[in-house]
Design a protein around this motif. Sequence first.
Motif, PDB file in Angstrom:
ATOM      1  N   VAL A 111       0.846  -1.196   0.000  1.00  0.00           N
ATOM      2  CA  VAL A 111       0.000   0.000   0.000  1.00  0.00           C
ATOM      3  C   VAL A 111       0.881   1.245   0.000  1.00  0.00           C
ATOM      4  CG1 VAL A 111      -1.657   1.325   1.389  1.00  0.00           C
ATOM      5  CG2 VAL A 111      -1.941  -1.132   1.112  1.00  0.00           C
ATOM      6  N   GLY A 112       1.933   1.236   0.792  1.00  0.00           N
ATOM      7  CA  GLY A 112       2.853   2.365   0.823  1.00  0.00           C
ATOM      8  C   GLY A 112       3.571   2.557  -0.494  1.00  0.00           C
ATOM      9  N   SER A 113       3.993   1.477  -1.117  1.00  0.00           N
ATOM     10  CA  SER A 113       4.702   1.572  -2.398  1.00  0.00           C
ATOM     11  C   SER A 113       3.818   2.137  -3.488  1.00  0.00           C
ATOM     12  CB  SER A 113       5.198   0.191  -2.838  1.00  0.00           C
ATOM     13  OG  SER A 113       6.148  -0.290  -1.958  1.00  0.00           O
ATOM     14  N   VAL A 114       2.599   1.648  -3.555  1.00  0.00           N
ATOM     15  CA  VAL A 114       1.700   2.057  -4.623  1.00  0.00           C
ATOM     16  C   VAL A 114       1.236   3.498  -4.449  1.00  0.00           C
ATOM     17  CG1 VAL A 114      -0.572   1.593  -5.629  1.00  0.00           C
ATOM     18  CG2 VAL A 114       0.958  -0.291  -5.101  1.00  0.00           C
ATOM     19  N   SER A 115       0.980   3.906  -3.228  1.00  0.00           N
ATOM     20  CA  SER A 115       0.419   5.237  -3.002  1.00  0.00           C
ATOM     21  C   SER A 115       1.463   6.336  -2.853  1.00  0.00           C
ATOM     22  CB  SER A 115      -0.493   5.212  -1.776  1.00  0.00           C
ATOM     23  OG  SER A 115       0.225   4.791  -0.651  1.00  0.00           O
ATOM     24  N   ALA A 116       2.718   6.006  -2.648  1.00  0.00           N
ATOM     25  CA  ALA A 116       3.738   7.032  -2.412  1.00  0.00           C
ATOM     26  C   ALA A 116       3.915   7.961  -3.603  1.00  0.00           C
ATOM     27  CB  ALA A 116       5.067   6.373  -2.055  1.00  0.00           C
ATOM     28  N   GLY A 117       3.909   7.423  -4.809  1.00  0.00           N
ATOM     29  CA  GLY A 117       4.083   8.264  -5.986  1.00  0.00           C
ATOM     30  C   GLY A 117       2.956   9.259  -6.173  1.00  0.00           C
ATOM     31  N   ARG A 118       1.737   8.790  -6.004  1.00  0.00           N
ATOM     32  CA  ARG A 118       0.576   9.689  -6.153  1.00  0.00           C
ATOM     33  C   ARG A 118       0.574  10.761  -5.077  1.00  0.00           C
ATOM     34  NH1 ARG A 118      -3.205   8.403  -9.841  1.00  0.00           N
ATOM     35  NH2 ARG A 118      -3.224   6.268 -10.610  1.00  0.00           N
ATOM     36  N   ILE A 119       0.881  10.367  -3.866  1.00  0.00           N
ATOM     37  CA  ILE A 119       0.886  11.339  -2.771  1.00  0.00           C
ATOM     38  C   ILE A 119       2.008  12.351  -2.964  1.00  0.00           C
ATOM     39  CG2 ILE A 119       1.292  11.580  -0.290  1.00  0.00           C
ATOM     40  CD1 ILE A 119      -0.414   9.087   0.080  1.00  0.00           C
TER      41      ILE A 119
END
Length: 149
Positions: free
Chosen positions: A9-17
């Motif tokens: 979850v952290g890997s996938v959402s870090a770029g968008r955030i």
Amino acid sequence: MLMFASSRVGSVSAGRISNWIGHRYTIVVASTIFLLGSVLMGYAHAYAVLMAGRCIAGVGVDFSLMIAPVYSPKISSPSSRGFLTSLPELCISFGILLGYISNYLFGKLSLKLGWRLMLGIATVPSLALALGVHRMPESPRWLVMQGRL
């Protein structure tokens, strides 16, 4: 398996955030999430709370692992970019070594206190990172994306 899924979850959402709030503040978010996970692990009174803390800390770690290696070359000069790109890997290895040394020392304490310190001591570097990143510049790429030159 749950820890693996939660860290993704952290890997996938870090770029968008990071595109939304910038690299600097994404690092602050990552540090805060890791801080929360460390506190939960250190104060855990039940196995479920301990595992929840591990999962939350995993999200924070993956946030950091996705953003820090991208952020450092973006803010560095071309002459130091190679060094700064490899610096996170060196710091990860050094952190693992410090973890083994501190766990060895905490292992000599009583069982009730030793494991709590082993897991809770991670609050120190996450707090230092969350406070220290405020002195660092924002990524030029993010500033251009926001229309700020």
